[in-house]
Design a protein around this motif. Structure first.
Motif, PDB file in Angstrom:
ATOM      1  N   PRO A  18       0.799  -1.236   0.000  1.00 25.94           N
ATOM      2  CA  PRO A  18       0.000   0.000   0.000  1.00 25.94           C
ATOM      3  C   PRO A  18       0.823   1.272   0.000  1.00 25.94           C
ATOM      4  O   PRO A  18       0.342   2.331  -0.429  1.00 25.94           O
ATOM      5  N   ARG A  19       2.090   1.168   0.440  1.00 22.52           N
ATOM      6  CA  ARG A  19       2.928   2.364   0.453  1.00 22.52           C
ATOM      7  C   ARG A  19       3.193   2.892  -0.954  1.00 22.52           C
ATOM      8  O   ARG A  19       3.544   4.060  -1.126  1.00 22.52           O
ATOM      9  N   ARG A  20       3.036   2.035  -1.945  1.00 27.00           N
ATOM     10  CA  ARG A  20       3.209   2.484  -3.326  1.00 27.00           C
ATOM     11  C   ARG A  20       1.981   3.246  -3.841  1.00 27.00           C
ATOM     12  O   ARG A  20       2.058   3.970  -4.829  1.00 27.00           O
ATOM     13  N   LEU A  21       0.840   3.054  -3.180  1.00 30.05           N
ATOM     14  CA  LEU A  21      -0.428   3.538  -3.736  1.00 30.05           C
ATOM     15  C   LEU A  21      -1.071   4.689  -2.970  1.00 30.05           C
ATOM     16  O   LEU A  21      -1.814   5.488  -3.557  1.00 30.05           O
ATOM     17  N   ILE A  22      -0.835   4.773  -1.666  1.00 27.21           N
ATOM     18  CA  ILE A  22      -1.605   5.726  -0.862  1.00 27.21           C
ATOM     19  C   ILE A  22      -1.358   7.167  -1.298  1.00 27.21           C
ATOM     20  O   ILE A  22      -2.301   7.927  -1.546  1.00 27.21           O
ATOM     21  N   ALA A  23      -0.107   7.577  -1.392  1.00 25.12           N
ATOM     22  CA  ALA A  23       0.185   8.961  -1.770  1.00 25.12           C
ATOM     23  C   ALA A  23      -0.315   9.279  -3.179  1.00 25.12           C
ATOM     24  O   ALA A  23      -0.964  10.312  -3.395  1.00 25.12           O
TER      25      ALA A  23
ATOM     26  N   ALA B 218       8.016   3.711  -1.992  1.00 32.12           N
ATOM     27  CA  ALA B 218       6.919   4.616  -2.342  1.00 32.12           C
ATOM     28  C   ALA B 218       6.743   4.668  -3.860  1.00 32.12           C
ATOM     29  O   ALA B 218       7.717   4.641  -4.623  1.00 32.12           O
ATOM     30  N   GLY B 219       5.517   4.695  -4.292  1.00 31.72           N
ATOM     31  CA  GLY B 219       5.226   4.708  -5.722  1.00 31.72           C
ATOM     32  C   GLY B 219       5.498   6.058  -6.360  1.00 31.72           C
ATOM     33  O   GLY B 219       5.946   7.000  -5.708  1.00 31.72           O
ATOM     34  N   ARG B 220       5.230   6.115  -7.642  1.00 28.63           N
ATOM     35  CA  ARG B 220       5.433   7.371  -8.367  1.00 28.63           C
ATOM     36  C   ARG B 220       4.182   8.238  -8.297  1.00 28.63           C
ATOM     37  O   ARG B 220       3.067   7.732  -8.354  1.00 28.63           O
ATOM     38  N   LEU B 221       4.418   9.526  -8.203  1.00 28.74           N
ATOM     39  CA  LEU B 221       3.281  10.453  -8.175  1.00 28.74           C
ATOM     40  C   LEU B 221       2.741  10.664  -9.588  1.00 28.74           C
ATOM     41  O   LEU B 221       3.511  10.695 -10.558  1.00 28.74           O
ATOM     42  N   PRO B 222       1.434  10.799  -9.721  1.00 31.85           N
ATOM     43  CA  PRO B 222       0.840  11.075 -11.046  1.00 31.85           C
ATOM     44  C   PRO B 222       1.067  12.540 -11.426  1.00 31.85           C
ATOM     45  O   PRO B 222       0.282  13.417 -11.076  1.00 31.85           O
ATOM     46  N   VAL B 223       2.171  12.784 -12.129  1.00 31.78           N
ATOM     47  CA  VAL B 223       2.547  14.159 -12.458  1.00 31.78           C
ATOM     48  C   VAL B 223       1.453  14.849 -13.266  1.00 31.78           C
ATOM     49  O   VAL B 223       1.154  16.024 -13.068  1.00 31.78           O
TER      50      VAL B 223
END
Length: 503
Positions: A78-83, A210-215
């Motif tokens: 979930p740490r890849r998805l929450i932010a 942590a996942g990538r932010l949707p720029v």
């Protein structure tokens, strides 16, 4: 033997972070639900169907998001998805504003398809994304199966608390001080910022996890306020209840538009100028109440532009009038743009008319005028036997109640309201155009009720004097028109279902 279901404790967020994220995500969905209803109202009105559509789609989005979020948490860290979900959800909350405005310009009108489509546009996608966050937070915080109950219960309670706080804060505070568009944009930006902060925190705690932010959505969140500024909007001002604007008609004519309806016409130079036919019909009723020029004691349920109170003050000097208007924003517009001046003889009280009726002294009003509209119809709480008894209590023994109603074939609402009036008052008349009385057309009608005999011939002459080709129906004709319509009560008043907004 070791617990094979254990989750590494290092995955857990600090408790205050987990609580804050859950609180914010859940609360934002409820802000979107409350403001979403106001956002679509200028295009489709506020009816029970509108409220039902927004609430229903919000609940559907919450269910879909929670289900999908829980499933994703079982398959992916979930740490890849929450932010990214917070950033995406916040950006789309901001994007709802221009999306609804562009879509609303194509979907204006109270048709069920318009209502459902606009409600879906207003809430579904951002609410679903944000609702996927709490189950992911729960998945992170579960250290072992022995903690499941306490962790799930605590975070579920925090999420519910966020929704409660957001609902009350928005409904009681924010809507009263900020336009809905500002509330929506601010909420979205706060969620985006929270997502960015969480992303930085997770990168520091677990590099590479942590996942990538949707720029692209970050850019959308920044660009959307600009899109909202250029999107077409019928709003000049947002009040606590309406999207309002004032349109000029010549040098001194002004039209007050609330949501989808032209509510009032005011001539700033001539208060005796009555443009709307239904207002002239009510004026005709006032002409037969007392000799010309004699003052009246009048109570007005609903204010709008206060056209009729100003008219009575002009043609019957000394008339004492009280107006019960629920929307302070409309009263402010009346004073700032429509030249309203209150006095000891013309008082405006802000509040719900049903509540205001309970405070009225008994037996003092010569005239009560019903002209309150919530969206497309008379608010249901003013249509019932119990409400009409309060009206009756306020009237003198020979006082008259005149109420403006709008309906279209098969005119079920008008028939039900007439049946309700007949249950309270022995004398009831209907003023309408011939096609309406024949059940072939709809629009505004005026129902008139009293305990004294109503002068039909005088009313017909007064209508003609107001240049109206309206007829007066009473007696057997009115009974045939009403038919077997049911009486409306506080326990059973399906006004929105009976009403046909457009023919």
């Amino acid at each position: 033997m070791a617990d094979t279901a254990a989750v590494p404790a290092s995955r857990a967020l600090p408790n205050w972070v987990a609580a804050g994220v859950t609180f914010l995500a859940s609360g934002s969905v409820l802000v979107l639900e409350v403001v979403g209803l106001r956002l679509i109202a200028p295009y489709v009105g506020i009816t029970l169907q509108t409220s039902t559509a927004v609430i229903g789609f919000a609940l559907a989005a919450i269910a879909i998001g929670a289900w999908a979020g829980g499933a994703a948490a079982d398959r992916t860290d979930p740490r890849r998805l929450i932010a990214p979900l917070l950033v995406a959800g916040g950006a789309l909350v901001v994007a709802v504003l221009p999306l609804v405005r562009f879509a609303g310009s194509l979907l204006t009108g109270a048709a069920s398809g318009n209502v459902l489509l606009l409600a879906a546009v207003a809430v579904v996608v951002p609410a679903a994304l944000l609702s996927a966050v709490p189950p992911m937070v729960v998945a992170l915080q579960l250290g072992s199966l022995s903690e499941t109950g306490s962790v799930v219960g605590r975070l579920s309670g925090i999420g519910t608390l966020g929704g409660i706080v957001a609902t009350f804060a928005t409904g009681f505070v924010l809507v009263a001080v900020l336009p809905g568009s500002v509330i929506l944009v601010a909420t979205g930006i706060v969620v985006v910022l929270a997502g960015l902060v969480l992303f930085v925190l997770l990168r520091r705690r677990a590099p590479g996890v942590a996942g990538r932010l949707p720029v692209g959505l970050l850019v959308l969140a920044l660009a959307t306020p600009v899109l909202a500024a250029v999107a077409p909007t019928p709003c000049e001002r947002e009040t606590a209840y309406h999207c309002a604007r004032v349109e000029a008609d010549g040098d001194t004519g002004r039209v007050l538009v609330l949501d989808t309806l032209r509510h009032s016409y005011v001539d700033l130079a001539d208060p005796t100028r009555l443009e709307f036919e239904y207002v002239r019909a009510v004026a005709a009723v006032t002409e037969v109440l007392a000799p010309a020029g004699e003052p009246l004691s009048a109570l007005h349920l609903g204010g709008g532009g206060l056209t009729l109170p100003r008219y009575l003050a002009e043609v019957r000097p000394g008339t004492v009038g009280r107006v019960l208007e629920v929307d302070q924003g409309v009263v402010d517009i009346d004073g700032e743009e429509l030249g309203l001046q209150t006095s000891a003889d013309l008082e405006v009280r802000v509040g719900d008319a049903r509540v205001g009726l309970q405070d009225e002294p008994a037996g003092q009003r010569d005239l009560v005028v019903g002209d309150a509209f919530g969206g497309l119809s008379v608010p249901w709480q003013l249509t019932t036997v119990e409400a009409l008894r309060l009206v009756d209590d306020a009237l003198t023994d020979d006082g008259v109640y005149a109420v403006n109603l709008i309906d279209h074939p098969p005119l079920d609402f008008v028939r039900a309201e007439l049946a309700t009036l007949q249950d309270v008052f022995p004398e009831v008349l209907l003023l309408a155009r011939a096609p309406v009385l024949a059940g072939e057309d709809g629009g505004n009608v005026i129902a008139v009720a009293s305990h004294r005999p109503l002068p039909v011939a005088d009313l017909e002459a007064a209508l003609a004097g107001q240049d109206l080709a309206w007829q007066v129906a009473g007696g057997a004709e009115l009974r045939a028109f009403v038919g077997d319509a049911e009486v409306l009560t506080d326990d059973f008043a399906p006004v929105d279902q009976l009403l046909t907004p457009y023919g």
